[in-house]
Design an enzyme around this catalytic site. Structure first.
Site, PDB file in Angstrom:
ATOM      1  N   ASP A 163     -16.537   7.706   3.686  1.00  0.00           N
ATOM      2  CA  ASP A 163     -15.427   6.752   3.741  1.00  0.00           C
ATOM      3  C   ASP A 163     -14.190   7.504   4.211  1.00  0.00           C
ATOM      4  O   ASP A 163     -14.127   8.740   4.136  1.00  0.00           O
ATOM      5  CB  ASP A 163     -15.176   6.112   2.367  1.00  0.00           C
ATOM      6  CG  ASP A 163     -14.399   4.806   2.501  1.00  0.00           C
ATOM      7  OD1 ASP A 163     -15.036   3.744   2.489  1.00  0.00           O
ATOM      8  OD2 ASP A 163     -13.162   4.854   2.660  1.00  0.00           O
ATOM      9  N   ARG A 223       0.825  -1.218   0.000  1.00  0.00           N
ATOM     10  CA  ARG A 223       0.000   0.000   0.000  1.00  0.00           C
ATOM     11  C   ARG A 223       0.850   1.255   0.000  1.00  0.00           C
ATOM     12  O   ARG A 223       0.535   2.239  -0.665  1.00  0.00           O
ATOM     13  CB  ARG A 223      -0.911  -0.011   1.231  1.00  0.00           C
ATOM     14  CG  ARG A 223      -1.800  -1.252   1.334  1.00  0.00           C
ATOM     15  CD  ARG A 223      -3.075  -1.076   0.543  1.00  0.00           C
ATOM     16  NE  ARG A 223      -3.858  -2.303   0.443  1.00  0.00           N
ATOM     17  CZ  ARG A 223      -4.846  -2.623   1.266  1.00  0.00           C
ATOM     18  NH1 ARG A 223      -5.167  -1.804   2.251  1.00  0.00           N
ATOM     19  NH2 ARG A 223      -5.510  -3.737   1.101  1.00  0.00           N
TER      20      ARG A 223
END
Lengths: 268, 694
Positions: A137, A32
C-alpha cells in the site's frame, strides 16, 4: 482552503502518487491535511504546504500521501472475487500445480490480504500447496495496522464463526471495544511493504497467479492506470487473473488482458 | 563626721523668734526668698502677718525696686558678712507722714536661700545698729548650734576658762558657764555681758566672747558648706584664708569637695554613657581614694553584674537574630536567673516553633498536607504562631482535597470524552473513507455510464446503417433474380446454338467420311486429301464433344441458376428479415442510448450529492478528529494534573486508584514499542527488500 494551496497539494499528490484530486475535494484535502497539521503543530494549510515542500528527507511526503490516500476495506469485500479465486486455484491444483504467488496491490489495513490468505488456507486443508502473498500500500499508516492485524469485532462480521475462531484470537483491551487479532500463523503468511503504484516499474519480479488491485484505479489518472495495468500484465503468469473494482474497467486501456467476467481479467 | 541635723521644729521656733524680733522703735526682722520661685517673697514677715507675699516689685519713694536691690546685695554678700541698704520710705501703714530713710541690714543664709533683713528708720538705726547686728549674729549662732560640733569646743573652752579663772569669781564663772551651756546647746549667739561683772573680770567675759567669736565664723562657714554638701549641693572650693587647724578643716573640706566633685563627674559621665547604651563604660577611680575608690569600684562591680549578663544577652540576641540558636544563656545568679530563663525560654520557643514549621515544611515538600504542628507544647503568642500555621494549612488542605476530587472527576470525564470522541472520530474517519471510496466509485461509474451512452449512440447509428445496407441487399437480390432469369433465358438460347453446332459437327463428320471414301478412290492423288478429311473428322468429333460438354455445362448452369434463383429467394427473405431485425435492434439501441443518457444524468446528480456529502463528511471527520485530539490532550492534561495532585497526601475518603493514570496507550503505540523492527519494513526504503523477493 486557499485554492492556490489546494492546487499545489493536488499537484504533489498527482506527481508523487498519481492520485487525482478533482476540484470539489477541498474538504477532503483539508480534513486529511488537518491531521498532519495537528501532528506538526502547524496552524495554517499554507504553513503545512511550506513544510511539506521544504522537507528534504521525504518523510513528510510519505505522511502526506498516507493522509491523502483513502483507505477503505473490509473482509471479503466483493465476495465473488474470492469465490472466483477459489475456483481458479482449484483448477490449477487439478492441473497439478502446488505453488502460487499472489499480490494484494492496495492492501489498505490488511483485510483484503487476510481474506485472500483465509481463502487459500481453507483450500489448503485437502491438498497441501504452498503460496506466497505480498501486500502493498502507499500508506505506511494503514500498513502498520495491517501488520498488527488487530480488528474490532464489528469488522469481522463478514467472517463465519469458524473462520473467526480459526484465524483470529480474541483480545481484551483495557479500554474501548472488543478486538481480535489475526493469529500469527496467518500473519506470517502475508508480507507487508510500502509501494507507490504510480512509480513504475515495480521492483517485484513476479510472476503472480492473482493480483488484487481493487478500487485503486478510481483514484488514479488515466496514464497512471495505463502504466499500472501494463505492470500487472507484465507481472501476471499466463492464465493468471487480475481483480479490479466492480466500478472499474480496463476499457480504453491498451492491454491484452481478457475479461473473464466483469472486473476479472485473465492473461492469455 | 558629726551629725548635722536641723529639726523642723527648730526652724519653726527660729521663724517665731525672728518674726518677733523688734529692731529699735519700729524696726523688725524679715526673711525673703533669695532665688527661684520664692525670690522676693516674704518667707518670714514681721509678726508672720505677710508670709508668702511677694515684695519683688515693691518700690521705694523714689521709685527704685529696693527689694530687688536688697536681694541682689544679699546674694552678693560673702558668707557670714552683712551689707546694708538705704532707701527713702514713708510708712503709710502707720499713718506716718514723716518722710525718711530706712536702713536694712542684709545677710544671706545660703543653705536655706534666706535673705535675712533687719530694717528700721535711719534715725533709729544708730541706736539699734548693735541690736540688729546682734540679732543677726544670734541667728547665725542658732544655725551653727545645730551642728553640735561647737558644743564640745565650747565645753572645752568653758572648762579651760573656768579652770583658768579664779574660783572666787563666781559670777563671771557662772556667766561663762552659761555661755558654755549656750554653746553646748548650740546657741552660738550668746555672749557674756561684761558690764554685769566686775570691772576686773570684764576682760574675762570679753575674752570668753572673743573665743566664741573666733570660733563662730569658721564654724559657720564649715557648717554652711557641710549643710550644702548634705543637701546634695556641690559648693565651690573654699578660698577664704583660715589659719592652723581651721585651715586643715578648710583643706579637708576642699578635699571632700574635690572627691565629691570627682565622684559626681565620674558617676555623671558613667550614667550618661550607660544611658546612651555604652554598657561597658565604668567609673574611673584612679583619682579617688579609700572609701570613695571602693564606692566607685563597688558601683563598677554593680554595673558589671548588671552589664555583663546584659551584654551576654545582647550577644546571644544578636546570634539569635542572625538565626544561630546554638547557644543558650548561662545560668545567672540570684534574680538574674529570670533573664537566663527568659532568654532560654525565648530560644526554646523559637527552636520549637521552627521545628514545628520545619516539619510542616518538610511534610508539605513531601506533599503531605495532613500534618499539623503541635500547639499544645507552646504558650501565648508562640502557640498562636503554631495555631496560625495550622489554620493556614487548613484551607490549603481543604482546597487541595477539592482540587484532587475535581481533578479525579475531570479526569474520569475527560477520559470518557476522549474515548467517546475517539470512537466518534474513528467512526467518522471510517465513514469518510467509505464515502470517499463510494464517491470515487460513483465517479468511475458515472464516466462508464457516459461511455455506455456514447456507445449506445454509436450502436444506434451503426444499426441504422446496417438497416439501410440490408434493404439495399434486398433490392440487389431482386435485381439478381432478374439477372438469373436472363441468364437462364440466355442458357436456353445457348442450348439451341449447341444443338445447331452438334448438327453441324454431325454433317461435317458425314462430309469427312464421304471425302475419305472419295480420296481412297482417288488413290495416291487423294492421299493428302484423305489426311485433311481425317483432321476435319477429328475436329468435328472434338466440336461434338465440346458442344456436348458445353451443353452439360449450360444444363448444369441452368440447373444451378434455378437453384440460385431459389436461394436468392431465400436470401432475399432473410435479408428482409435482417432489415426488420435491424430496425428492431436500432429501436432498442436507441432506447438503451436514451436510458444510458438518463442514467448518466442520474448518476451525475448522485455524484454531485455524494460530493456534497463527501465535503460535509470530510469536514465532520476533520472536526471529529480535532475534537478527539483535543479530548485526548484534555485527558492527558488531567492525567498530569492528577499526577501532580496525587503527590499530595490528603485526608480523603478511600481513593480510587488505577484510574486514568493506568489508561493504556494506543495499541499501535504499544505495538511499535513491542516490535520496533517489525514496523521498520513498512517504511519506504526498507520495503524494497520485501518487494524484490516477489
Amino acid at each position: 482552503m486557499d485554492q492556490a494551496v489546494f492546487r499545489k497539494l493536488r499537484r504533489i499528490a498527482f506527481e508523487q502518487a498519481g492520485i487525482v484530486l478533482r476540484p470539489g475535494k477541498e474538504s477532503l484535502v483539508e480534513a486529511r491535511v488537518a491531521r498532519r497539521q495537528r501532528a506538526l503543530g502547524l496552524r495554517t494549510h499554507r504553513a503545512y504546504l511550506h513544510y511539506l515542500e521544504e522537507d528534504s528527507s521525504g518523510e513528510e511526503l510519505i505522511h502526506f500521501l498516507d493522509a491523502i490516500s483513502t483507505n477503505f476495506s473490509s473482509f471479503f469485500r466483493e465476495s465473488d472475487h474470492f469465490r472466483h479465486l477459489e475456483g481458479r486455484v482449484g483448477q490449477w491444483l487439478q492441473a497439478g500445480r502446488s505453488e502460487f504467488s499472489l499480490w494484494s496491490a492496495a492492501a489498505s489495513s490488511g483485510e483484503e490480504a487476510y481474506s485472500i490468505a483465509i481463502t487459500l488456507e481453507t483450500l489448503n486443508q485437502g491438498r497441501p500447496f504452498d503460496y506466497r502473498l505480498l501486500a502493498t500500500d502507499l500508506s505506511t499508516r494503514v500498513l502498520e495496522k495491517a501488520d498488527q492485524g488487530v480488528y474490532e469485532a464489528k469488522a469481522l462480521a463478514p467472517l463465519s464463526r469458524q473462520q473467526r475462531t480459526r484465524f483470529f484470537s480474541r483480545q481484551r483491551p483495557s479500554a474501548g471495544p472488543e478486538t481480535f487479532r489475526v493469529r500469527a500463523a496467518l500473519r506470517e503468511r502475508v508480507a507487508f511493504a510500502r509501494l507507490n503504484l504510480a512509480i513504475t516499474p515495480y521492483p517485484m519480479r513476479g510472476p503472480f497467479d492473482a493480483i488484487f488491485c481493487r478500487n485503486v484505479m478510481i483514484y488514479l489518472d488515466a496514464q497512471v492506470r495505463q502504466r499500472l495495468v501494463a505492470e500487472c500484465e507484465r507481472l501476471l503468469n499466463p492464465g493468471g487473473v487480475l481483480f479490479i473494482g466492480h466500478a472499474e474497467t480496463l476499457m480504453g486501456l491498451k492491454t491484452k488482458l481478457r475479461m473473464v467476467c466483469p472486473s476479472v481479467h485473465e492473461k492469455a | 563626721m558629726l551629725g548635722v541635723a536641723l529639726r523642723p521644729d527648730d526652724v519653726q521656733s527660729l521663724r517665731k523668734s525672728l518674726m518677733n524680733i523688734q529692731v529699735g522703735k519700729s524696726g523688725y526682722v524679715y526673711v525673703l526668698g533669695g532665688q527661684g520661685e520664692l525670690r522676693g517673697h516674704y518667707l518670714v514677715s514681721a509678726g508672720g502677718k505677710r508670709d508668702g507675699e511677694s515684695l519683688w516689685d515693691s518700690q521705694d519713694d523714689e521709685g527704685r525696686f529696693f527689694i530687688q536691690n536688697i536681694v541682689a546685695k544679699a546674694l552678693a554678700v560673702r558668707e557670714g558678712e552683712i551689707d546694708y541698704e538705704r532707701y527713702p520710705w514713708k510708712n503709710r501703714a502707720n499713718g506716718e507722714i514723716r518722710p525718711g530713710f530706712k536702713v536694712a541690714a542684709i545677710a544671706y543664709f545660703a543653705p536655706w536661700d534666706w535673705v535675712i533683713g533687719a530694717g528700721t528708720y535711719e534715725d533709729d538705726f544708730a541706736a539699734t545698729k548693735e541690736t540688729v547686728e546682734n540679732a543677726l549674729l544670734r541667728l547665725l549662732l542658732v544655725t551653727l548650734a545645730t551642728t553640735g560640733i561647737l558644743s564640745l569646743l565650747c565645753v572645752l573652752i568653758g572648762l579651760a576658762i573656768s579652770r583658768s579663772i579664779h574660783r572666787g569669781i563666781e559670777h563671771s564663772c557662772s556667766r561663762l558657764a552659761a555661755l558654755a551651756e549656750d554653746v553646748k546647746a548650740g546657741r552660738l549667739d550668746g555672749r557674756g555681758v561684761p558690764e554685769e561683772v566686775g570691772v576686773d573680770l570684764r576682760q574675762v567675759i570679753h575674752a570668753g566672747n572673743m573665743i566664741i567669736d573666733a570660733f563662730v565664723p569658721p564654724i559657720r562657714v564649715t557648717v554652711g558648706y557641710l549643710s550644702r554638701i548634705a543637701r546634695g549641693e556641690m559648693p565651690p572650693k573654699l578660698t577664704e584664708e583660715f589659719l592652723g587647724e581651721f585651715n586643715t578643716i578648710k583643706e579637708s573640706l576642699n578635699q571632700c569637695i574635690d572627691a565629691l566633685a570627682t565622684l559626681h563627674t565620674e558617676l555623671q559621665s558613667t550614667i550618661q554613657a550607660q544611658s546612651a547604651g555604652e554598657l561597658d563604660t565604668r567609673c574611673q577611680h584612679a583619682n579617688l581614694q579609700g572609701q570613695y575608690a571602693e564606692l566607685v569600684m563597688g558601683i563598677n562591680q554593680a554595673l558589671d553584674s548588671i552589664a555583663t549578663p546584659l551584654l551576654e544577652a545582647i550577644t546571644l540576641m544578636h546570634e539569635y537574630a542572625k538565626g544561630d540558636l546554638g547557644r543558650e544563656m548561662r545560668k545567672l545568679p540570684g534574680k538574674q536567673i529570670i533573664l537566663t530563663e527568659g532568654m532560654n525560654s525565648v530560644r526554646m520557643n523559637v527552636k520549637g516553633v521552627l521545628a514545628e514549621l520545619g516539619s510542616l515544611i518538610q511534610a508539605a515538600q513531601a506533599g503531605d498536607l495532613r500534618s499539623r504542628g503541635n500547639d499544645q507544647v507552646f504558650q501565648g503568642s508562640w502557640r498562636e504562631i503554631v495555631v496560625g500555621l495550622n489554620s493556614m494549612l487548613e484551607p490549603l488542605h481543604e482546597a487541595m482535597v477539592q482540587v484532587a476530587e475535581s481533578t479525579e472527576q475531570v479526569g474520569a470525564a475527560s477520559t470518557q470524552i476522549a474515548a467517546g470522541s475517539q470512537a466518534v472520530s474513528q467512526g467518522a474517519s471510517e465513514q469518510a473513507s467509505a464515502i470517499e471510496e463510494t464517491s470515487s466509485n460513483l465517479e468511475e461509474m458515472a464516466s462508464m455510464t457516459r461511455q455506455n451512452a456514447e456507445h449506445a449512440q454509436q450502436a444506434n447509428t451503426l444499426s441504422q446503417g446496417a438497416k439501410s445496407v440490408a434493404e439495399k441487399g434486398v433490392e440487389s437480390m431482386a435485381q439478381m433474380v432478374d439477372a438469373m432469369a436472363n441468364i437462364r433465358a440466355s442458357a436456353e438460347g445457348t442450348s439451341q446454338i449447341i444443338r445447331d453446332i452438334n448438327e453441324i459437327s454431325f454433317q461435317t463428320n458425314l462430309l469427312a467420311l464421304n471425302a475419305a471414301v472419295e480420296a481412297a478412290r482417288a488413290g495416291d492423288a487423294g492421299r493428302g486429301f484423305a489426311v485433311v478429311a481425317e483432321e476435319v473428322r477429328s475436329l468435328a468429333q472434338r466440336s461434338k464433344e465440346a458442344a456436348k460438354r458445353t451443353e452439360e455445362l449450360i444444363n448444369n448452369s441452368v440447373k444451378i441458376t434455378g437453384e440460385g434463383e431459389r436461394i436468392v429467394g431465400g436470401v432475399s427473405t432473410n435479408l428482409k428479415e435482417i432489415a426488420g431485425s435491424v430496425n428492431q435492434v436500432s429501436a432498442i439501441v436507441e432506447e438503451i442510448s436514451a436510458a444510458s443518457q438518463q442514467q448518466a444524468k442520474g448518476i451525475e446528480q448522485l455524484n454531485k450529492a455524494m460530493a456534497q456529502m463527501d465535503q460535509v463528511v470530510q469536514q465532520n471527520v476533520a472536526n471529529a478528529e480535532e475534537s478527539s485530539s483535543s479530548a485526548e490532550e484534555l485527558a492527558s492534561q488531567s492525567e498530569q494534573l492528577q499526577g501532580m495532585v496525587a503527590r499530595f497526601k490528603l485526608h480523603r475518603a478511600a481513593r480510587r486508584d488505577g484510574g486514568a493514570g493506568a489508561a493504556a496507550p494506543p495499541s499501535a503505540e504499544v505495538a511499535r514499542r513491542a516490535h520496533p523492527a517489525q514496523a521498520a519494513h513498512l517504511q519506504a526504503g526498507a520495503g524494497q527488500g520485501v518487494l524484490v523477493k516477489f
